[in-house]
Write a protein that holds these residues in place. Structure first.
Motif, short mmCIF file in Angstrom:
data_model
loop_
_atom_site.label_atom_id
_atom_site.label_comp_id
_atom_site.label_asym_id
_atom_site.label_seq_id
_atom_site.Cartn_x
_atom_site.Cartn_y
_atom_site.Cartn_z
N LEU A 12 -5.41 -2.60 -3.39
CA LEU A 12 -6.63 -2.16 -2.71
C LEU A 12 -7.82 -3.06 -3.06
CD1 LEU A 12 -6.40 1.73 -2.98
CD2 LEU A 12 -5.58 0.23 -1.17
N ARG A 13 -7.93 -3.44 -4.33
CA ARG A 13 -9.03 -4.32 -4.73
C ARG A 13 -8.93 -5.68 -4.03
NH1 ARG A 13 -8.02 -1.91 -9.88
NH2 ARG A 13 -6.71 -3.67 -10.48
N GLU A 14 -7.71 -6.21 -3.98
CA GLU A 14 -7.52 -7.52 -3.35
C GLU A 14 -7.78 -7.47 -1.85
OE1 GLU A 14 -3.58 -8.48 -4.48
OE2 GLU A 14 -4.09 -8.90 -6.59
N SER A 15 -7.43 -6.33 -1.22
CA SER A 15 -7.62 -6.23 0.23
C SER A 15 -9.09 -6.13 0.62
CB SER A 15 -6.87 -5.01 0.77
OG SER A 15 -7.44 -3.80 0.29
N ARG A 16 -9.95 -5.78 -0.35
CA ARG A 16 -11.39 -5.67 -0.07
C ARG A 16 -12.10 -7.02 -0.14
NH1 ARG A 16 -12.09 -0.73 -4.24
NH2 ARG A 16 -10.95 0.86 -3.09
N GLY A 65 0.80 -1.22 0.00
CA GLY A 65 0.00 0.00 0.00
C GLY A 65 0.83 1.27 0.00
N LEU A 66 2.14 1.12 0.13
CA LEU A 66 3.04 2.28 0.12
C LEU A 66 3.84 2.29 -1.17
CD1 LEU A 66 4.47 4.69 1.50
CD2 LEU A 66 6.02 3.03 2.58
N GLY A 67 3.84 3.44 -1.86
CA GLY A 67 4.58 3.58 -3.10
C GLY A 67 5.46 4.81 -3.09
N TYR A 68 6.34 4.88 -4.07
CA TYR A 68 7.28 6.00 -4.21
C TYR A 68 7.30 6.46 -5.66
CZ TYR A 68 9.10 4.13 0.20
OH TYR A 68 9.22 3.66 1.48
N LEU A 69 7.52 7.76 -5.82
CA LEU A 69 7.72 8.31 -7.16
C LEU A 69 8.77 9.42 -7.09
CD1 LEU A 69 4.12 8.49 -8.64
CD2 LEU A 69 6.03 7.14 -9.51
#
Length: 365
Positions: A356-360, A321-325
Motif C-alpha cells: 500500500l505504501r509503495e502504491s501511493r 493487495g490480496l492476502g490469505y490467513l
C-alpha cells in the motif's frame, strides 16, 4: 466509489481474521472485519460439543492477549469461543470495525489503472472498496466428502464431522468413522462408550505422545523451532498425527473401537471390507477434513479450478493487495492454529502494508 487507502477488508472474524485485525492496527491500518455469522468466533461455536484444544492454554493465545486461567489446561470449545469474543471486543475498542451478519458474495478488481484495489459485495447489498483484502474465512463450511464407492446410495445416515455435535447426532448400533486424524479418533472414542465403532482409513493411525518427558508436545515444538519451520510445499501438506495422552491407544488395544482398512464399497446398509466380509452398518461419519472455502474469489481469478488459492505463504500470486490467513500448513505446521496464526498475520499484513505504501508513491516521469 472513493477508496480509503488505509482500509483493509478482512473476510471472516474467526481466529485468523482477528489476528489479521490486530496486525493491521499495529501497522496503522483501518481493519474492517466482515463476518457471515452473528458473532466473532469463527467456526468454534459449531464444533462438536466435546472438542478441546490439542495445545495447552499457555500455547493457545492470539497476539496481545493471553488465554488466562491455568496455563497447563486444554481449553474446551466454549472457552475458546469466549476468548475469541473477548479478543474481538478489545480490537473494537482500539478502532477495528466488526460487521456481523455480513456474508461476502464476490470480490472484484477495482480502482485506477495500475493501482490494485478491490470491490467487495455482500449478500445484503453492501459494496465496499479497499486497496487490500485478506481472505480469512477458513474451511469449515467446505467439508471434504470423498467419492467413496456406494456412499451416495448408502441406506443409513451419512454425516460429516462438521455436522456432528454429540453421540445423539447418530442413530443405530454400529457406526463407521472414516478417517485417521485427531477428529476421527476423538469422535470414535466418544461414540464407543455407547456404540460399536469401526474406524476405517487408508493408512494406519499414527499416534504421537501428548506429553513426552512430562512436558506437552507444544513445549518441544517451541524449543526445537518446529512451529516456525517454513514449508517448501504448502500445497501438499502431510497428514497430521493423532496427539494422545494414552487413552486412545489403550482403548484401541482393549477393543473399545476397532480400526480396519478402508471398505471396498458400501452396499445398501452394509460395508464390504477388503477381506470380502460384509457387515451391517447403521451410520457413517466422515472425518475427512476440509478444503479452503473461497467461492467469493472465483470471479476474481485468484483461485484455481479446485478452489485452492494461488498463493505463497499467504500472499496472492495473481493479485497484489490480496492476502490469505488460516490455510492449513500455509507457511508452517501451526499456520491454521491459535498458537501460530498470529505470526502469519504479522507477516502477511506487513507485506500488504508495504504494498500500500509503495502504491501511493507517485509514478516517475
Amino acid at each position: 466509489m472513493p477508496i480509503d487507502n488505509d482500509r483493509i477488508l478482512i473476510i471472516g472474524a474467526g481466529q485468523s481474521g482477528l489476528a489479521a485485525a490486530h496486525a493491521a492496527l499495529e501497522q496503522g491500518l483501518q481493519p474492517v472485519l466482515l463476518e457471515a455469522s452473528d458473532r466473532a468466533a469463527g467456526s468454534w461455536p459449531r464444533y462438536y460439543d466435546s472438542l478441546a484444544l490439542f495445545s495447552p492454554a499457555r500455547y493457545s493465545s492470539l497476539p496481545g492477549m493471553g488465554f488466562g486461567g491455568d496455563p497447563e489446561r486444554y481449553p474446551c470449545r466454549d472457552e475458546v469461543v469466549a476468548y475469541l469474543e473477548r479478543y474481538a471486543a478489545a480490537l473494537i475498542e482500539r478502532g477495528a470495525e466488526l460487521r456481523t451478519g455480513t456474508r461476502v458474495e464476490t470480490v472484484h478488481a477495482a480502482g485506477e489503472p495500475g493501482k490494485s484495489a478491490f470491490l467487495v459485495r455482500t449478500s445484503d447489498g453492501q459494496e465496499l472498496t479497499a486497496p487490500a483484502v485478506i481472505a480469512a474465512s477458513g474451511s469449515f463450511d467446505r467439508p471434504h466428502r470423498p467419492p467413496l464407492p456406494g456412499l451416495d446410495t448408502f441406506a443409513g445416515p451419512v454425516l460429516h464431522v462438521a455436522d456432528y455435535r454429540s453421540p445423539a447426532s447418530l442413530p443405530g448400533e454400529h457406526v463407521v468413522v472414516v478417517g485417521a486424524g485427531n477428529s476421527a479418533v476423538q469422535v470414535a472414542y466418544e461414540l464407543a462408550a455407547e456404540r460399536r465403532v469401526t474406524l476405517a482409513s487408508r493408512a494406519p493411525i499414527r499416534f504421537v505422545e501428548q506429553r513426552p518427558l512430562g512436558r506437552d508436545l507444544h513445549f518441544w515444538f517451541q524449543v526445537t523451532g518446529f512451529d516456525r519451520l517454513p514449508l517448501a510445499r504448502a500445497d501438499n501438506p502431510p497428514a497430521s498425527p493423532v496427539l494422545d495422552d494414552g487413552r486412545y491407544r489403550r482403548a484401541l488395544r482393549e477393543g473399545r473401537y476397532t480400526r480396519r482398512a478402508m471398505f471396498i464399497r458400501l452396499d445398501g446398509d452394509h460395508a464390504v471390507w477388503p477381506d470380502g466380509r460384509s457387515e451391517r452398518v447403521d451410520a457413517v461419519l466422515l472425518a475427512t477434513g476440509y478444503r479452503p472455502n473461497l467461492p467469493y474469489l472465483a470471479d476474481l481469478g485468484a483461485v484455481n479450478a479446485g478452489g485452492h488459492p494461488r498463493q505463497r505463504h499467504g500472499l496472492s500470486l495473481s493479485h497484489p493487495g490480496l492476502g490469505y490467513l488460516g490455510l492449513e500448513w500455509q507457511r508452517t505446521p501451526s499456520s491454521n492454529t491459535l498458537r501460530g496464526v498470529g505470526v502469519d498475520a504479522r507477516r502477511v499484513v506487513a507485506a500488504l502494508a508495504r504494498h500500500l505504501r509503495e502504491s501511493r508513491r507517485p509514478a516517475r516521469a
